[in-house]
Design a protein around this motif. Structure first.
Motif, PDB file in Angstrom:
ATOM      1  N   UNK A 105      57.775   3.989 -43.116  1.00 42.11           N
ATOM      2  CA  UNK A 105      58.907   3.661 -43.990  1.00 42.11           C
ATOM      3  C   UNK A 105      58.886   2.239 -44.550  1.00 42.11           C
ATOM      4  N   UNK A 106      57.724   1.663 -44.697  1.00 43.40           N
ATOM      5  CA  UNK A 106      57.606   0.347 -45.334  1.00 43.40           C
ATOM      6  C   UNK A 106      57.287   0.521 -46.814  1.00 43.40           C
ATOM      7  N   UNK A 107      57.859  -0.362 -47.626  1.00 44.07           N
ATOM      8  CA  UNK A 107      57.603  -0.312 -49.069  1.00 44.07           C
ATOM      9  C   UNK A 107      56.247  -0.946 -49.387  1.00 44.07           C
ATOM     10  N   UNK A 108      55.541  -0.302 -50.302  1.00 40.30           N
ATOM     11  CA  UNK A 108      54.233  -0.797 -50.721  1.00 40.30           C
ATOM     12  C   UNK A 108      54.197  -0.774 -52.248  1.00 40.30           C
ATOM     13  N   UNK A 109      54.203  -1.958 -52.868  1.00 42.76           N
ATOM     14  CA  UNK A 109      54.164  -2.036 -54.333  1.00 42.76           C
ATOM     15  C   UNK A 109      52.719  -2.012 -54.806  1.00 42.76           C
ATOM     16  N   UNK A 110      52.433  -1.120 -55.778  1.00 46.73           N
ATOM     17  CA  UNK A 110      51.065  -0.988 -56.271  1.00 46.73           C
ATOM     18  C   UNK A 110      51.053  -1.002 -57.795  1.00 46.73           C
ATOM     19  N   UNK A 111      49.901  -1.398 -58.328  1.00 46.78           N
ATOM     20  CA  UNK A 111      49.640  -1.309 -59.765  1.00 46.78           C
ATOM     21  C   UNK A 111      48.615  -0.196 -59.949  1.00 46.78           C
ATOM     22  N   UNK A 112      48.977   0.852 -60.710  1.00 43.41           N
ATOM     23  CA  UNK A 112      48.158   2.063 -60.758  1.00 43.41           C
ATOM     24  C   UNK A 112      47.553   2.264 -62.142  1.00 43.41           C
ATOM     25  N   UNK A 113      46.297   2.711 -62.162  1.00 36.96           N
ATOM     26  CA  UNK A 113      45.596   3.108 -63.386  1.00 36.96           C
ATOM     27  C   UNK A 113      45.053   4.515 -63.171  1.00 36.96           C
ATOM     28  N   UNK A 134      41.971  11.811 -51.143  1.00 37.74           N
ATOM     29  CA  UNK A 134      42.357  10.399 -50.989  1.00 37.74           C
ATOM     30  C   UNK A 134      41.191   9.670 -50.336  1.00 37.74           C
ATOM     31  N   UNK A 135      41.097   8.371 -50.586  1.00 36.60           N
ATOM     32  CA  UNK A 135      40.002   7.630 -49.949  1.00 36.60           C
ATOM     33  C   UNK A 135      40.497   6.921 -48.698  1.00 36.60           C
ATOM     34  N   UNK A 136      39.533   6.290 -47.982  1.00 37.46           N
ATOM     35  CA  UNK A 136      39.838   5.662 -46.701  1.00 37.46           C
ATOM     36  C   UNK A 136      40.866   4.534 -46.848  1.00 37.46           C
ATOM     37  N   UNK A 137      40.746   3.745 -47.926  1.00 38.98           N
ATOM     38  CA  UNK A 137      41.676   2.627 -48.116  1.00 38.98           C
ATOM     39  C   UNK A 137      43.112   3.146 -48.296  1.00 38.98           C
ATOM     40  N   UNK A 138      43.270   4.245 -49.031  1.00 39.72           N
ATOM     41  CA  UNK A 138      44.601   4.830 -49.220  1.00 39.72           C
ATOM     42  C   UNK A 138      45.197   5.242 -47.882  1.00 39.72           C
ATOM     43  N   UNK A 139      44.401   5.917 -47.062  1.00 35.07           N
ATOM     44  CA  UNK A 139      44.878   6.380 -45.757  1.00 35.07           C
ATOM     45  C   UNK A 139      45.252   5.218 -44.850  1.00 35.07           C
ATOM     46  N   UNK A 140      44.416   4.153 -44.865  1.00 33.05           N
ATOM     47  CA  UNK A 140      44.691   2.988 -44.018  1.00 33.05           C
ATOM     48  C   UNK A 140      45.975   2.279 -44.435  1.00 33.05           C
ATOM     49  N   UNK A 141      46.184   2.119 -45.735  1.00 31.76           N
ATOM     50  CA  UNK A 141      47.371   1.419 -46.238  1.00 31.76           C
ATOM     51  C   UNK A 141      48.643   2.235 -45.994  1.00 31.76           C
ATOM     52  N   UNK A 142      48.546   3.556 -46.169  1.00 25.60           N
ATOM     53  CA  UNK A 142      49.736   4.402 -46.076  1.00 25.60           C
ATOM     54  C   UNK A 142      50.016   4.894 -44.656  1.00 25.60           C
ATOM     55  N   UNK A 143      49.014   4.888 -43.782  1.00 27.52           N
ATOM     56  CA  UNK A 143      49.228   5.268 -42.392  1.00 27.52           C
ATOM     57  C   UNK A 143      49.185   6.753 -42.116  1.00 27.52           C
ATOM     58  N   UNK A 199      42.822   1.358 -53.109  1.00 27.02           N
ATOM     59  CA  UNK A 199      43.401   2.674 -52.839  1.00 27.02           C
ATOM     60  C   UNK A 199      43.074   3.622 -53.992  1.00 27.02           C
ATOM     61  N   UNK A 200      42.748   4.879 -53.660  1.00 23.18           N
ATOM     62  CA  UNK A 200      42.426   5.852 -54.700  1.00 23.18           C
ATOM     63  C   UNK A 200      42.818   7.252 -54.236  1.00 23.18           C
ATOM     64  N   UNK A 201      43.318   8.042 -55.170  1.00 27.37           N
ATOM     65  CA  UNK A 201      43.564   9.458 -54.886  1.00 27.37           C
ATOM     66  C   UNK A 201      43.359  10.270 -56.163  1.00 27.37           C
ATOM     67  N   UNK A 246      44.633   2.334 -57.263  1.00 23.04           N
ATOM     68  CA  UNK A 246      45.844   1.550 -57.003  1.00 23.04           C
ATOM     69  C   UNK A 246      45.504   0.210 -56.357  1.00 23.04           C
ATOM     70  N   UNK A 247      46.103  -0.835 -56.884  1.00 31.30           N
ATOM     71  CA  UNK A 247      45.943  -2.184 -56.317  1.00 31.30           C
ATOM     72  C   UNK A 247      47.234  -2.570 -55.619  1.00 31.30           C
ATOM     73  N   UNK A 248      47.122  -2.910 -54.351  1.00 35.27           N
ATOM     74  CA  UNK A 248      48.299  -3.313 -53.578  1.00 35.27           C
ATOM     75  C   UNK A 248      48.749  -4.711 -54.024  1.00 35.27           C
ATOM     76  N   UNK A 249      49.946  -4.789 -54.613  1.00 33.88           N
ATOM     77  CA  UNK A 249      50.453  -6.079 -55.118  1.00 33.88           C
ATOM     78  C   UNK A 249      51.717  -6.507 -54.371  1.00 33.88           C
TER      79      UNK A 249
END
Length: 637
Positions: free
Chosen positions: A213-221, A155-164, A142-144, A237-240
Motif C-alpha cells: 500500500x505504498x504510493x509509487x509515482x512513475x513516468x510511463x511510455x 512483467x519484468x523483474x524490476x517491476x516485480x521488485x518495485x511493486x512487491x 520497470x516494464x510490463x 516506467x521510470x520510478x520518479x
C-alpha cells in the motif's frame, strides 16, 4: 634509376618511394610526400624503418623490401596502419617491386596504396525471440505488457521488485488494479483508449500502489507491438517518486524562505517605525534642551545624548536601506544638482569627526567639470559619505582626500570618477572582496571600537551599480592606506546655471521665520510637543488633531491653513486615506508627510494620495522649515 623511370614514378597516381638493397631511401615522389607527411629532402639517404618507424614493419610477418631483395620477386603485404608525423592514422597496403641489373637487385620500388575500410559491424545483428525476452526481463527500468483487454501479459523483474508482487499474482489481471483510484480512472477514460487508437503514449505520470500500500509515482511510455498472438502494448516506467518528493521539499523550502523574507522585511520596517518615532522626540528635545540656558557640564552631557542618538539613527537607517535593497524597493530619483557643491557639503559634514581623529580632510575637484548634472543626488551623497566616514574611522592623524575627475565627456554626458584616498590601517588582500558583503567585519575588535553593522559598503556598492556604474573598486594593503573609487556616467545640465559654492559663502544665522498657519495631524503626544515647539520657533500659528477623521471635519468646516503636516500611521483612518479625501473635497492646501516610515513604496503612496512632500522622522528642522516655506510659496502663487 634513369630519367624515364623517374618521370614515370613522379607522375604515377600512387605514393612511391625507392630503396637500395640496404634499405636506404633514394627517391620519394610527390604522392608519397602527401600521404606520409615526409618531404623528399628529409627522406633521401635514410633507412626506411628510420623514416617510417620500426612499428611500421613490425605489423608484418616479413619486411617486403627485404623479401624482394632476397627473392628478386614482387612482394605484396597485408593491410597495415601507418601513423604520420602529424599523428594521423592511415590505412595503407604496401607492395615492393625489385629492379635487377646483371641478375642482381639494384633497387626496390615500394608502392603505398591508401585504402578506405568499410566500418565494422556493417552487417546487422540478428536477435532471436529469446534474446529479446532476456532484454525485457532484465531491463533496468520497470516494464510490463498488456493485451487488448488491458490485462497484464508479462512483467519484468524490476517491476516485480518495485511493486512487491510475484509474477503469478499479476499475470492476467487488469492493469488498473495496480494504480491509485485517480490514476486508474484517468487511464481507463483517457490514456488507454488513446493508446489503442494512436499506437503510443509518451511521458504520462501515473501513481501506482505497491502490494504493501505504498504510493509509487512513475513516468510511463507505451507503444503498440504486433506479435503472432495479436497486438500488445509494451510499457516502460521510470520510478520518479524520490524526484517528486525532492521537488516538493524544495518548493516548500522556497515558500518558507519567501515567507521568512516577508516577515523579516515587515519586522525591519516596523522596527524602523518604532525606533524612528521615539528618536524624533529624543533628537528634538535634545536640540531644544541645548538651546536653553544650561551649564557647561550639562551641555557636554546633552552632546553625548545627541551623538548616541545620531549613532542609533544611523544604524536603523542602514538596516532599513539594506531591507529595501533586499526587497527590491529602491528607486532612483533624478534631479539636477551641482557635483562640486555635493562634495563640499559632504566634506564639511565630516570635518568635525575628522578633527576628533586628528585627520586632515581635503578635496580636489576637476576644473573641467563646468556643468551641473542629472542623477540621484541623495544616493551619490550617501555613497561618498559612507566612503569618507570609513576613512575617518580607520585613520588617526593622517590625510584623507576625496578627488573628483572628469574621465571623458560629450556634448550631453560626462563620465565622472570619484576617489576616496586615505593613509589609514589598510586592508589585507584576502579581505578586499569580502568587505562588500553584508554584515562582514574584518576584525571584531575594530568593530567594537568604531561601531557599525558592516552595511555601508554593501549599500554603496549596490547604489553604484543601480546608477550604471560597474562597481566600487578598492586598492589597499595593511599599513599603507586605501583607495576606493568608482565611476558614474551622468547627463549634463545646461551650463547657464551657476551654483554658488558653500565654501565661498559667508555663514549667516539661519532664518527660521515662517509665520504661517499650520494644521498638525499627529497622534503621538511627544511628537506633537516636538513639532509644536519647532513651529513656535518659526512663529507659526497651528492647530493639532490626533486622527484623520477630525482633520477631515476641520477641512470640511472651511477653516483655512497654509500647510498640513500629516502623519501616516493614524488611528481610525490612515494619513494616506485622509489626504485622498482632502483632495476629493477640492482642498489644495500643501500636505507634507511627516512619518517614521521610509520605504520607497510608502513614499509613492503618499505622492499618489496627493501629498506635496515626504519627510522622515526624526524630524530634520532645516528640512521641515525649507519644505513648509517652499510649498507655501508655491500654493500662494
Amino acid at each position: 634509376m634513369n630519367g624515364i623511370e623517374s618521370e614515370i614514378l613522379k607522375n604515377i597516381s600512387m605514393a612511391v618511394y625507392v630503396c637500395d638493397p640496404e634499405m636506404n631511401i633514394t627517391y620519394v615522389n610527390g604522392y608519397c610526400e602527401t600521404l606520409t607527411g615526409v618531404s623528399a629532402k628529409d627522406a633521401v639517404n635514410k633507412k626506411c624503418y628510420e623514416l617510417f618507424g620500426s612499428a611500421h614493419c613490425s605489423q608484418m610477418h616479413e619486411c617486403p623490401v627485404k623479401k624482394a631483395v632476397q627473392t628478386g620477386q614482387m612482394v605484396s603485404t597485408s593491410k597495415i596502419n601507418y601513423k604520420t608525423r602529424e599523428g594521423l592514422v592511415k590505412r595503407v597496403q604496401r607492395s615492393a617491386s625489385p629492379v635487377k641489373k646483371d641478375g642482381r637487385v639494384e633497387y626496390v620500388i615500394v608502392y603505398l596504396n591508401e585504402i578506405e575500410e568499410k566500418p565494422m559491424f556493417s552487417k546487422p545483428l540478428i536477435f532471436d525471440e529469446y534474446t529479446y525476452y532476456l532484454m525485457f526481463k532484465n531491463a533496468p527500468v520497470m516494464a510490463h505488457s498488456i493485451d487488448g483487454d488491458n490485462l497484464i501479459c508479462e512483467v519484468n523483474e524490476r517491476w516485480l521488485n518495485e511493486m512487491g508482487y510475484s509474477r503469478e499474482e499479476v499475470i492476467g489481471t487488469p492493469v488498473e488494479r495496480y494504480m491509485s483510484p485517480e490514476s486508474a480512472r484517468f487511464a481507463s477514460e483517457v490514456i488507454l483508449p488513446q493508446l489503442w487508437k494512436t499506437g503510443n503514449i509518451s511521458n504520462v505520470q501515473y501513481r501506482l500502489v505497491t502490494k504493501d500500500k505504498k504510493n509509487l509515482d512513475v513516468l510511463i511510455n507505451c507503444v503498440l507491438l504486433q506479435t503472432k498472438s495479436g497486438q500488445i502494448s509494451m510499457s516502460i516506467m521510470q520510478n520518479i517518486t524520490e524526484q517528486l518528493k525532492l521537488t516538493r521539499e524544495l518548493r516548500e523550502t522556497a515558500a518558507k524562505l519567501e515567507q521568512i523574507n516577508i516577515i523579516k522585511s515587515h519586522f525591519i520596517t516596523n522596527l524602523g517605525y518604532e525606533i524612528r518615532t521615539p528618536m524624533t522626540n529624543i533628537m528634538g528635545f535634545t536640540d531644544m534642551l541645548n538651546q536653553t540656558k544650561i551649564s557647561e557640564e550639562q551641555q557636554k552631557l546633552v552632546g553625548h545624548i545627541k551623538k548616541s542618538g545620531e549613532m542609533l539613527f544611523s544604524t536603523i537607517t542602514s538596516l532599513l536601506e539594506y531591507s529595501k535593497i533586499e526587497s527590491d524597493e529602491v528607486l532612483l530619483e533624478t534631479s539636477e544638482f551641482s557635483f562640486k557643491k555635493l562634495i563640499l557639503e559632504t566634506v564639511n559634514a565630516l570635518m568635525e569627526s575628522a578633527e576628533k581623529h586628528s585627520d586632515r580632510l581635503y578635496y580636489a575637484i576637476d576644473s573641467n567639470l563646468k556643468h551641473n548634472v542629472f542623477g540621484d543626488e541623495s544616493k551619490i551623497k550617501l555613497i561618498i559619505m559612507n566612503l569618507l566616514d570609513n576613512a575617518v574611522k580607520f585613520c588617526e592623524n593622517s590625510e584623507i582626500k576625496v578627488k573628483l575627475s572628469v574621465v571623458s565627456e560629450t556634448s550631453e554626458n560626462v563620465l565622472i570618477k570619484i576617489e576616496v584616498i586615505d593613509q589609514g590601517i589598510g586592508i589585507a588582500a584576502e579581505n578586499l572582496e569580502n568587505i562588500f558583503l553584508p554584515f562582514y567585519q574584518i576584525d571584531d575588535g575594530i568593530t567594537r571600537k568604531h561601531h557599525g553593522l558592516g552595511l555601508g559598503l554593501t549599500i554603496s556598492n549596490h547604489y553604484v551599480k543601480m546608477m550604471g556604474g560597474e562597481r566600487i573598486f578598492v586598492e589597499s594593503s595593511p599599513g599603507a592606506g586605501s583607495k576606493f573609487h568608482f565611476q558614474l556616467y551622468l547627463a549634463k545640465a545646461a551650463q547657464n546655471k551657476k551654483t554658488s559654492e558653500p565654501a565661498a559663502e559667508v555663514s549667516a544665522k539661519p532664518n527660521y521665520y515662517i509665520g504661517k498657519k499650520i494644521l498638525v495631524v499627529e497622534d503621538n503626544h511627544l511628537n506633537i510637543e516636538v513639532i509644536c515647539r519647532l513651529l513656535k520657533i518659526c512663529q507659526c500659528e497651528f492647530k493639532v488633531v490626533e486622527n484623520g477623521l477630525h482633520a477631515l471635519d476641520i477641512i470640511k468646516s472651511g477653516e483655512k491653513f497654509d500647510a498640513i503636516l500629516m502623519d501616516i500611521n493614524l488611528p481610525e483612518i490612515s494619513g494616506i486615506e485622509t489626504s485622498k479625501k482632502i483632495r476629493e473635497y477640492g482642498c489644495q492646501t500643501p500636505i507634507i508627510a511627516v512619518t517614521a516610515y521610509s520605504s520607497s513604496n510608502d513614499k509613492l503612496l503618499c505622492f499618489g494620495a496627493g501629498m506635496n512632500d515626504y519627510l522622515t522622522k526624526p524630524i530634520n528642522f532645516n528640512l521641515l522649515v525649507s519644505s513648509i516655506k517652499t510649498h507655501c510659496a508655491a500654493f500662494i502663487a
